[in-house]
Scaffold this active site. Sequence first.
Site, mmCIF file in Angstrom:
data_model
loop_
_atom_site.group_PDB
_atom_site.id
_atom_site.type_symbol
_atom_site.label_atom_id
_atom_site.label_comp_id
_atom_site.label_asym_id
_atom_site.label_seq_id
_atom_site.Cartn_x
_atom_site.Cartn_y
_atom_site.Cartn_z
ATOM 1 N N GLY A 139 5.051 2.113 3.458
ATOM 2 C CA GLY A 139 3.656 1.793 3.138
ATOM 3 C C GLY A 139 3.627 0.862 1.945
ATOM 4 O O GLY A 139 4.659 0.293 1.585
ATOM 5 N N ASN A 140 2.483 0.688 1.346
ATOM 6 C CA ASN A 140 2.419 -0.115 0.125
ATOM 7 C C ASN A 140 1.368 0.480 -0.812
ATOM 8 O O ASN A 140 0.714 1.472 -0.474
ATOM 9 C CB ASN A 140 2.127 -1.581 0.455
ATOM 10 N N ARG A 141 1.199 -0.126 -1.960
ATOM 11 C CA ARG A 141 0.395 0.493 -3.014
ATOM 12 C C ARG A 141 -1.104 0.208 -2.926
ATOM 13 O O ARG A 141 -1.852 0.529 -3.821
ATOM 14 C CB ARG A 141 0.899 0.037 -4.382
#
Length: 394
Positions: A201-203
């Site tokens: 995923g990412n932030r």
Amino acid sequence: MLGVTGSIAAYKSALLVRLLVKAGAEVKVIMTPSASDFVTPLTLSVLSKNPVLTAFTDAESGQWNNHIDLGLWADALVIAPATANTLAAMADGVCDNLLLAVYLSARCPVFISPAMDLDMLKHPGTQANIAKLRTYGNHIIAPTDGELASGLSGEGRMEEPENIFSILDNFFHANLPLRGKRALVTAGSTYEAIDPVRFFGNRSSGTMGFALAESLANLGADVTLISGPTHLNVENRSIRLIRIESASEMHAECMKYFPEMEFTIMAAAVADYRPENPAGEKIKKKNDSLSVSLVATADILKEMGAKKKAGQTLIGFALETENETENAKSKLDKKNLDYIILNSLRDEGAGFNSDTNRVTIFGRNGTETVLSLKSKTDIAKEIINLLISSNPSQ
Ligand code: CTP
């Protein structure tokens, strides 16, 4: 706030509550004592998703229903149906039930939809009361002509719920600049499964996308928000929120809605790659290293750019760490966008894990607008105002 009084037309109040709730309004219902002879509080409570108030003090809990707070809470007070008796009490300032006390306390616009038999309506007393209520600034929704519960035919039927709803909708939204426009916004990260418990995923928190959706909806747009996993929720309940997890789910939902949209803003940080073969079972720790083969996901924004028709405005985001302006402008061209909004990770206070942002907006026809550091809500408002004032495709 909807007031329901003791008329056979009270059964239509249920439909009105449904229409209002569906349009995103928070509805609280107050019934006069005789209204519950015609429709049950339970029906209106289930439909409004709120307890129905019937008296100054709640019979079960003993809790006081503060009429002043209720009057101040409402953005609109709609009394439908309003009986001859309630009209008379309102005209004379009588307040011997909760609804009448809320009416006297309310500072918001008041809409009154009378319902009664034709002779009661024609009576000079009723007509004088209606005239008096008009002088108070109340909006009278005229009863219609037709068959009445008494078997007689004439004026006195409560206006149909759909029409009452349209009157309210027009009153509150007619002058909003994006009324009748459809907008699609995406927000947040996507999760790409590695196995049943792990993902890439990412932030991205989703804050920017949610703020854009709120801003569009508050200006009257019909908004669909497609969001990756986030704890955020929408405030404006007219926003259609679709929660997805992966890039491929986001792709499918976006393609479903995009063709009918006037504005599309891709604020989501969609994964560019996903694991080629997610494991069916949890991967066990075996060796010192693990390789996961990745394949590219569909570039949703690029596909939209290729399919875009006249009258559609397409906006992308670019999060860059180097050669920011050059990279952003090249994405604007490659993806056939109308605007690209550049976030630079080099800017302090901008980007994923921040409630503030600083962005530069590049337009297709060479415009460049810098928005200084401010809250994402304010950035969203400015972005939408810019779109309204200088829209190249509309
Ligand atoms: N985007 C998209 N679909 C993807 C990846 C990104 O629609 N699979 C959209 C994002 O929502 C954003 C824009 O494309 O609006 C820019 O994303 P970015 O990942 O920066 O662009 P890329 O073209 O993938 O360029 P790079 O990763 O090389 O910077």
